[in-house]
Design a protein around this motif. Sequence first.
Motif, PDB file in Angstrom:
ATOM      1  N   ILE A  39      54.113  38.248  -0.807  1.00  0.00           N
ATOM      2  CA  ILE A  39      53.836  38.103   0.447  1.00  0.00           C
ATOM      3  C   ILE A  39      54.824  38.331   1.359  1.00  0.00           C
ATOM      4  CG2 ILE A  39      54.103  35.674   0.494  1.00  0.00           C
ATOM      5  CD1 ILE A  39      51.019  36.001   1.796  1.00  0.00           C
ATOM      6  N   HIS A  40      56.012  38.540   0.685  1.00  0.00           N
ATOM      7  CA  HIS A  40      57.415  38.492   1.574  1.00  0.00           C
ATOM      8  C   HIS A  40      58.078  39.799   1.128  1.00  0.00           C
ATOM      9  CE1 HIS A  40      59.525  37.192   5.278  1.00  0.00           C
ATOM     10  NE2 HIS A  40      60.526  37.818   4.490  1.00  0.00           N
ATOM     11  N   THR A  41      57.988  40.627   1.825  1.00  0.00           N
ATOM     12  CA  THR A  41      58.971  41.946   1.341  1.00  0.00           C
ATOM     13  C   THR A  41      59.225  42.729   2.356  1.00  0.00           C
ATOM     14  OG1 THR A  41      57.623  44.041   1.063  1.00  0.00           O
ATOM     15  CG2 THR A  41      57.554  42.180  -0.678  1.00  0.00           C
ATOM     16  N   HIS A  42      60.340  43.650   2.395  1.00  0.00           N
ATOM     17  CA  HIS A  42      60.776  44.345   3.360  1.00  0.00           C
ATOM     18  C   HIS A  42      60.699  45.905   2.675  1.00  0.00           C
ATOM     19  CE1 HIS A  42      61.835  41.459   6.041  1.00  0.00           C
ATOM     20  NE2 HIS A  42      62.408  40.782   4.931  1.00  0.00           N
ATOM     21  N   SER A  43      59.756  46.161   2.172  1.00  0.00           N
ATOM     22  CA  SER A  43      59.687  47.656   1.684  1.00  0.00           C
ATOM     23  C   SER A  43      58.940  48.596   2.503  1.00  0.00           C
ATOM     24  CB  SER A  43      58.538  47.441   0.254  1.00  0.00           C
ATOM     25  OG  SER A  43      59.005  46.467  -0.728  1.00  0.00           O
ATOM     26  N   ASN A  79      57.348  41.940   7.505  1.00  0.00           N
ATOM     27  CA  ASN A  79      57.720  40.673   7.576  1.00  0.00           C
ATOM     28  C   ASN A  79      59.065  40.650   8.593  1.00  0.00           C
ATOM     29  OD1 ASN A  79      56.280  38.615   5.842  1.00  0.00           O
ATOM     30  ND2 ASN A  79      56.557  40.298   4.478  1.00  0.00           N
ATOM     31  N   CYS A  80      59.353  39.269   9.097  1.00  0.00           N
ATOM     32  CA  CYS A  80      60.705  38.962   9.645  1.00  0.00           C
ATOM     33  C   CYS A  80      60.665  39.946  11.061  1.00  0.00           C
ATOM     34  CB  CYS A  80      61.817  39.309   9.074  1.00  0.00           C
ATOM     35  SG  CYS A  80      62.080  38.325   7.680  1.00  0.00           S
ATOM     36  N   GLY A  81      59.267  39.989  11.424  1.00  0.00           N
ATOM     37  CA  GLY A  81      59.242  40.806  12.961  1.00  0.00           C
ATOM     38  C   GLY A  81      59.558  42.242  12.634  1.00  0.00           C
ATOM     39  N   SER A 138      59.746  37.437  -2.935  1.00  0.00           N
ATOM     40  CA  SER A 138      60.868  38.150  -3.434  1.00  0.00           C
ATOM     41  C   SER A 138      61.697  38.027  -2.075  1.00  0.00           C
ATOM     42  CB  SER A 138      60.751  39.506  -3.965  1.00  0.00           C
ATOM     43  OG  SER A 138      60.511  40.275  -3.064  1.00  0.00           O
ATOM     44  N   ASP A 139      61.284  38.553  -0.778  1.00  0.00           N
ATOM     45  CA  ASP A 139      62.111  38.863   0.365  1.00  0.00           C
ATOM     46  C   ASP A 139      62.987  39.982   0.071  1.00  0.00           C
ATOM     47  OD1 ASP A 139      63.046  38.562   2.873  1.00  0.00           O
ATOM     48  OD2 ASP A 139      64.699  37.017   2.456  1.00  0.00           O
ATOM     49  N   GLY A 140      62.732  40.845  -1.160  1.00  0.00           N
ATOM     50  CA  GLY A 140      63.061  42.071  -1.381  1.00  0.00           C
ATOM     51  C   GLY A 140      62.604  43.147  -0.965  1.00  0.00           C
ATOM     52  N   VAL A 190      65.932  35.123  14.673  1.00  0.00           N
ATOM     53  CA  VAL A 190      67.218  35.037  14.454  1.00  0.00           C
ATOM     54  C   VAL A 190      67.909  36.289  14.527  1.00  0.00           C
ATOM     55  CG1 VAL A 190      67.457  32.959  12.965  1.00  0.00           C
ATOM     56  CG2 VAL A 190      67.325  35.210  11.942  1.00  0.00           C
ATOM     57  N   TYR A 191      66.990  37.355  14.824  1.00  0.00           N
ATOM     58  CA  TYR A 191      67.518  38.915  14.949  1.00  0.00           C
ATOM     59  C   TYR A 191      66.915  39.344  16.142  1.00  0.00           C
ATOM     60  CZ  TYR A 191      67.321  38.372   9.549  1.00  0.00           C
ATOM     61  OH  TYR A 191      67.341  38.336   8.411  1.00  0.00           O
ATOM     62  N   PRO A 192      68.033  40.189  16.664  1.00  0.00           N
ATOM     63  CA  PRO A 192      67.657  40.831  17.938  1.00  0.00           C
ATOM     64  C   PRO A 192      66.436  41.899  17.480  1.00  0.00           C
ATOM     65  CG  PRO A 192      69.901  41.031  17.660  1.00  0.00           C
ATOM     66  CD  PRO A 192      69.387  40.554  16.184  1.00  0.00           C
ATOM     67  N   SER A 207      58.132  31.865   6.292  1.00  0.00           N
ATOM     68  CA  SER A 207      58.830  32.687   5.485  1.00  0.00           C
ATOM     69  C   SER A 207      60.018  32.113   5.144  1.00  0.00           C
ATOM     70  CB  SER A 207      59.078  33.997   6.074  1.00  0.00           C
ATOM     71  OG  SER A 207      58.048  34.525   6.722  1.00  0.00           O
ATOM     72  N   HIS A 208      60.124  32.469   3.715  1.00  0.00           N
ATOM     73  CA  HIS A 208      61.471  32.126   2.797  1.00  0.00           C
ATOM     74  C   HIS A 208      62.232  30.693   3.367  1.00  0.00           C
ATOM     75  CE1 HIS A 208      63.131  34.298   6.259  1.00  0.00           C
ATOM     76  NE2 HIS A 208      62.785  35.369   5.846  1.00  0.00           N
ATOM     77  N   ASN A 209      61.745  29.583   3.089  1.00  0.00           N
ATOM     78  CA  ASN A 209      61.923  28.494   3.918  1.00  0.00           C
ATOM     79  C   ASN A 209      62.888  27.544   3.445  1.00  0.00           C
ATOM     80  OD1 ASN A 209      60.392  25.566   5.458  1.00  0.00           O
ATOM     81  ND2 ASN A 209      61.779  26.797   6.544  1.00  0.00           N
ATOM     82  N   SER A 269      56.490  33.764  10.005  1.00  0.00           N
ATOM     83  CA  SER A 269      57.763  33.707  10.812  1.00  0.00           C
ATOM     84  C   SER A 269      58.939  33.423   9.965  1.00  0.00           C
ATOM     85  CB  SER A 269      57.646  32.601  11.951  1.00  0.00           C
ATOM     86  OG  SER A 269      58.785  32.471  12.893  1.00  0.00           O
ATOM     87  N   HIS A 270      59.970  34.338  10.235  1.00  0.00           N
ATOM     88  CA  HIS A 270      61.430  34.122   9.864  1.00  0.00           C
ATOM     89  C   HIS A 270      61.657  33.202  11.229  1.00  0.00           C
ATOM     90  CE1 HIS A 270      65.540  35.211   8.775  1.00  0.00           C
ATOM     91  NE2 HIS A 270      65.707  34.010   9.206  1.00  0.00           N
ATOM     92  N   ILE A 271      61.917  31.671  10.779  1.00  0.00           N
ATOM     93  CA  ILE A 271      61.840  30.942  12.058  1.00  0.00           C
ATOM     94  C   ILE A 271      63.293  30.992  12.815  1.00  0.00           C
ATOM     95  CG2 ILE A 271      59.931  29.250  11.045  1.00  0.00           C
ATOM     96  CD1 ILE A 271      62.217  27.567  10.093  1.00  0.00           C
TER      97      ILE A 271
HETATM   98 ZN   LIG Z   1      63.526  36.923   7.028  1.00  0.00          ZN
END
Ligand SMILES: [Zn+2]
Length: 548
Positions: free
Chosen positions: A62-66, A91-93, A415-417, A192-194, A250-252, A220-222
């Motif tokens: 449920i949380h990847t950056h593929s 994810n993460c915006g 995974s956040d992978g 946390v990211y621009p 996310s990845h809390n 949310s990546h809070i």
């Molecule tokens: Zn994140």
Amino acid sequence: MSVYDLVLSGGRLVDGTGNPWYYADLGIAAGRVAHIALPGTLRSARTVDAAGRCVAPGFIDIHTHSDLTILCNRRAESAVRQGATTHLLGNCGMSPAPVVDGRLAEIQHFWDPMATLPGVSWEWRTFGEYLDALQDGGLGINVASLAGHAALRLAVMGFEDRPPAPAELHQMQSLLAEAMQAGAFGLSTGLVYPPGCFAATDEIVALARVAARYHGFYASHIRGERETILDAVAEAIDIGRQAGLPVQISHNAPKWGAPHDATANLRLVDEARARGQDVTVDNDVHTDLGPALIDALPQPFAERGVAEVVDLLRDPAARRQIRDEIVADRLPAFGPVGLLKHGQWQRITLMHAPRTPAASGQTIAALAQARGQDPFDTYFDLIVENDGAADAIFDYIDEANIRLLLKHPAVMICSDGAVSATDGPLADPPSYAPCSFGEFPGVLERYTRDDPVLPLEEAIRKMTSFPAQRLGLHDRGVLRPGAWADVVVFDLDRVHDRATNLFPHADPFHNFPHQYPEGIDTVLVNGVVVVDQGEHTGELPGVVLRRP
Ligand SMILES: [Zn+2]
């Protein structure tokens, strides 16, 4: 003649619900589970003998950056070989769509270095066109996507650090509505990211209301996972309450510098649920991340080029200012920065350092001592000496918190992978991302078998039916007649993660470059065998899932 395309025979069925395993045959036809029967009773021209092994629903990550890497490796090698059959992107915006002409360069800068991977054409503009581009070349796994808040903001405002004008907010809302209509599962933020960190709560609520209208959820990546973690969890929950939609935090895991262990943030989740709010959490089981050293510099530098930042670090006054900004952490920066802020230099281990190869494998603490320097100066010098190209392993999570999170019923495993591979463009050079290769086998090996935190069935639930429920995909993540045949067959005795390096690190890193795991023998996606005896078959049966 058999009615089944394939039978998985005599395995221990772990059906995804959390119920205890049982022996059964699984008959698959037309992409779906057709029948579950007593072991040894189903016949088919093709039978996989699963005796002595577990048969479970394919893992839903449920949380990847593929988002872009899967365009480069459509076989989804590192994902499917660890048993993942569905990835949630965006994810993460961060989602690669929508793209607005005139902003493409900024969007590509945001995605650097993945933006220039082979296969990433940037021919799409709308979210729907991006989903079509994913489907068109075929996929080894299923994918679904969130719409990223940073993507909406980049499309309308670039990297500007200010609130949107009413017309700009309206434009972001329209782009989000278009994405939701095209099949996005909700809205994600990376606060946390621009440029996500430049947004106030009310901007996000205004957008989350649009996602709510289409029955999406808010992931949310809070806004800070260290000193401000409890305020940030509370903000995410409050956004869900105000906008009227479910929240996925996310990845809390608390990152280094957080004042409490994970019990404190989980309590906020429990309290929200007790009040009747649907709030859930995901987490991965790695303590480390492998970003470039330059990524830990304060957010306002994000839009500048590497050469410009390297130049700045040569100037003592600018260097002092950057150091003060890191310690002040005015806009809470992403987790690894906590190690710089709190002087945990022994937890930062240099990986790639092309111009200073002798430094590779050593910690910043050790290098600073050898150079007789303040560690901040060593850190900045390594950036300058390597022209910005140095990266490191940041061990910024306490493993005890990973265990706490794994045990909580509202926490699912992610995974956040990102899709990766041991060869081809994604391995040139190999990046440090153990979660991309070893997340699910790592959970099975370390947390259900060797040093159990969870019963096997509960771990599988957190990788299958639970994320499926969050996505509203009720015909995936379980093994029952009628469900899509996303299936993994693994040997729990043999499962071995060959990508994770436990802290403290040995030099050389024994699981780097990462290898594919052992013991994940057969993986089916929509009834088609994509991994056979541990090897990729080259089949591309995955589909782009759109919000039901
Ligand atoms: Zn994140």
